[in-house]
Design a protein around this motif. Structure first.
Motif, PDB file in Angstrom:
ATOM      1  N   ASN A   1      50.487  24.845 -38.904  1.00  0.00           N
ATOM      2  CA  ASN A   1      50.051  25.967 -38.066  1.00  0.00           C
ATOM      3  C   ASN A   1      48.977  25.514 -37.078  1.00  0.00           C
ATOM      4  O   ASN A   1      48.963  25.942 -35.910  1.00  0.00           O
ATOM      5  CB  ASN A   1      49.515  27.095 -38.954  1.00  0.00           C
ATOM      6  CG  ASN A   1      49.534  28.438 -38.241  1.00  0.00           C
ATOM      7  OD1 ASN A   1      50.142  28.589 -37.180  1.00  0.00           O
ATOM      8  ND2 ASN A   1      48.868  29.414 -38.826  1.00  0.00           N
ATOM      9  N   GLN A   2      48.062  24.648 -37.529  1.00  0.00           N
ATOM     10  CA  GLN A   2      47.013  24.125 -36.644  1.00  0.00           C
ATOM     11  C   GLN A   2      47.617  23.326 -35.495  1.00  0.00           C
ATOM     12  O   GLN A   2      47.157  23.418 -34.350  1.00  0.00           O
ATOM     13  CB  GLN A   2      46.040  23.257 -37.452  1.00  0.00           C
ATOM     14  CG  GLN A   2      45.160  24.052 -38.412  1.00  0.00           C
ATOM     15  CD  GLN A   2      44.338  23.156 -39.306  1.00  0.00           C
ATOM     16  OE1 GLN A   2      44.767  22.065 -39.675  1.00  0.00           O
ATOM     17  NE2 GLN A   2      43.151  23.610 -39.684  1.00  0.00           N
TER      18      GLN A   2
ATOM     19  N   SER B   1      47.454  24.202 -31.496  1.00  0.00           N
ATOM     20  CA  SER B   1      46.929  23.174 -30.589  1.00  0.00           C
ATOM     21  C   SER B   1      47.926  22.882 -29.472  1.00  0.00           C
ATOM     22  O   SER B   1      47.542  22.748 -28.301  1.00  0.00           O
ATOM     23  CB  SER B   1      46.632  21.891 -31.374  1.00  0.00           C
ATOM     24  OG  SER B   1      45.656  22.120 -32.375  1.00  0.00           O
TER      25      SER B   1
ATOM     26  N   LEU C   1      41.842  29.785 -40.022  1.00  0.00           N
ATOM     27  CA  LEU C   1      43.173  30.369 -40.096  1.00  0.00           C
ATOM     28  C   LEU C   1      43.377  30.976 -41.482  1.00  0.00           C
ATOM     29  O   LEU C   1      42.717  30.568 -42.445  1.00  0.00           O
ATOM     30  CB  LEU C   1      44.231  29.303 -39.832  1.00  0.00           C
ATOM     31  CG  LEU C   1      44.280  28.731 -38.405  1.00  0.00           C
ATOM     32  CD1 LEU C   1      45.298  27.601 -38.334  1.00  0.00           C
ATOM     33  CD2 LEU C   1      44.624  29.811 -37.403  1.00  0.00           C
TER      34      LEU C   1
ATOM     35  N   LEU D   1      40.601  26.978 -35.765  1.00  0.00           N
ATOM     36  CA  LEU D   1      41.509  26.200 -36.617  1.00  0.00           C
ATOM     37  C   LEU D   1      41.014  26.137 -38.059  1.00  0.00           C
ATOM     38  O   LEU D   1      41.813  26.062 -38.993  1.00  0.00           O
ATOM     39  CB  LEU D   1      41.676  24.788 -36.063  1.00  0.00           C
ATOM     40  CG  LEU D   1      42.361  24.674 -34.696  1.00  0.00           C
ATOM     41  CD1 LEU D   1      42.428  23.217 -34.255  1.00  0.00           C
ATOM     42  CD2 LEU D   1      43.759  25.277 -34.732  1.00  0.00           C
ATOM     43  N   GLU D   2      39.689  26.172 -38.235  1.00  0.00           N
ATOM     44  CA  GLU D   2      39.124  26.130 -39.581  1.00  0.00           C
ATOM     45  C   GLU D   2      39.207  27.475 -40.289  1.00  0.00           C
ATOM     46  O   GLU D   2      39.053  27.548 -41.509  1.00  0.00           O
ATOM     47  CB  GLU D   2      37.657  25.681 -39.529  1.00  0.00           C
ATOM     48  CG  GLU D   2      37.478  24.216 -39.177  1.00  0.00           C
ATOM     49  CD  GLU D   2      36.021  23.822 -39.050  1.00  0.00           C
ATOM     50  OE1 GLU D   2      35.728  22.617 -39.060  1.00  0.00           O
ATOM     51  OE2 GLU D   2      35.171  24.737 -38.926  1.00  0.00           O
TER      52      GLU D   2
ATOM     53  N   LYS E   1      37.739  24.599 -32.719  1.00  0.00           N
ATOM     54  CA  LYS E   1      37.452  24.071 -34.059  1.00  0.00           C
ATOM     55  C   LYS E   1      37.221  25.201 -35.045  1.00  0.00           C
ATOM     56  O   LYS E   1      37.753  25.200 -36.166  1.00  0.00           O
ATOM     57  CB  LYS E   1      36.222  23.157 -34.002  1.00  0.00           C
ATOM     58  CG  LYS E   1      35.858  22.513 -35.342  1.00  0.00           C
ATOM     59  CD  LYS E   1      34.688  21.548 -35.157  1.00  0.00           C
ATOM     60  CE  LYS E   1      34.334  20.846 -36.475  1.00  0.00           C
ATOM     61  NZ  LYS E   1      33.754  21.761 -37.462  1.00  0.00           N
TER      62      LYS E   1
END
Length: 271
Positions: free
Chosen positions: A68-69, A73, A57, A54-55, A51
């Protein structure tokens, strides 16, 4: 590190901080990971790390960020598939268009014509997978409005309440009738605790289709003072409401002082 109780996985950073402590000044207690809890502890830790990643990037356009997330994943899922040699993980890969499934309803004998309007009427404002605390200060979102939507979107409802008032039940009368008439199953457990239950409320519930009502008269030995609602859906997205502070017996009455009663709404996983 602050002194006190911890229940934290020992990572390299935590271990470094522990080693920095003066052993003559601090007492340190560590235990081995319990086999029964290992998967939960490790997955929670990995979830937090992913998390955070991903937050954080690099800044980019929103559509590129989501893309991109999803790619990152999917790389994690592909790694698990290859590492465990389990092709079932292939089905967990996220489609690149980045969509969320909101509903699936049959067109045959549907009791509504406009799907978007129907979803607006039955989808809780607080969503299905998020927790929420309902108090007297919930601006714009009331317990009453959420319960209406929960009822209309459920397939099975279980209510456990210490007593039932007609002025509370009548607010949800239309939704309860619609729910049970379309085949929804309703189960209610209540008591005659402090003589607060209204017979009219019990009689109304008992008159509904597909409904089972049980009333405990054993107030001498049993003093049930619970308030809990469980809304089950065939999709597996169940929700529950639990009273965490009690005080009001007119819970759903419009003039109720909701500061007296707080409800926590949680996503429920039934195995």
């Amino acid at each position: 590190m602050n002194q006190g109780l911890y229940e934290e996985l020992v990572t390299k950073l935590i271990n470094y901080k522990i080693n920095e402590l003066d052993k003559d000044t601090f007492q340190i207690k560590k235990t081995s990971i319990d086999k029964a809890e290992a998967s939960q502890l490790l997955s929670q830790h990995i979830g937090k790390v992913i998390k955070y990643a991903l937050e954080n990037l690099p800044k980019q356009k929103e559509i590129d960020l989501i893309d991109n997330q999803i790619k990152i994943s999917n790389k994690i899922i592909q790694f698990l598939r290859d590492e465990l040699k389990n092709e079932e993980f292939e089905g967990d890969l996220i489609e690149t268009e980045g969509k969320i499934l909101n509903a699936v309803f049959t067109k045959v004998d549907a009791h509504f014509k406009d799907l978007d309007l129907h979803l607006k009427e039955i989808t809780p404002y607080t969503r299905l997978i998020h927790s929420e605390l309902f108090t007297g200060g919930n601006a714009g979102t009331t317990l009453e409005s959420e319960l209406r939507k929960e009822i209309l979107s459920s397939d099975k409802i279980d209510l456990l309440v210490s007593f039932i008032k007609w002025k509370g039940i009548r607010i949800l009368e239309r939704e309860l009738r619609e729910f049970t008439e379309r085949g929804g199953k309703l189960r209610v457990i209540t008591t005659t605790y402090i003589g607060a239950t209204d017979s009219k409320a019990v009689e109304f519930l008992a008159s509904l289709e597909n409904t089972e009502v049980k009333v405990s008269y054993n107030t001498g030995n049993e003093r049930l003072h619970a308030k809990a609602y469980l809304f089950q859906r065939n999709t597996g997205f169940h929700t529950g409401y639990i009273a965490i502070v009690s005080g009001s017996i007119d819970l759903l009455k419009k003039s109720v002082n909701r500061n007296w009663v707080s409800f926590e709404r949680v996503f429920v996983l039934i195995i």
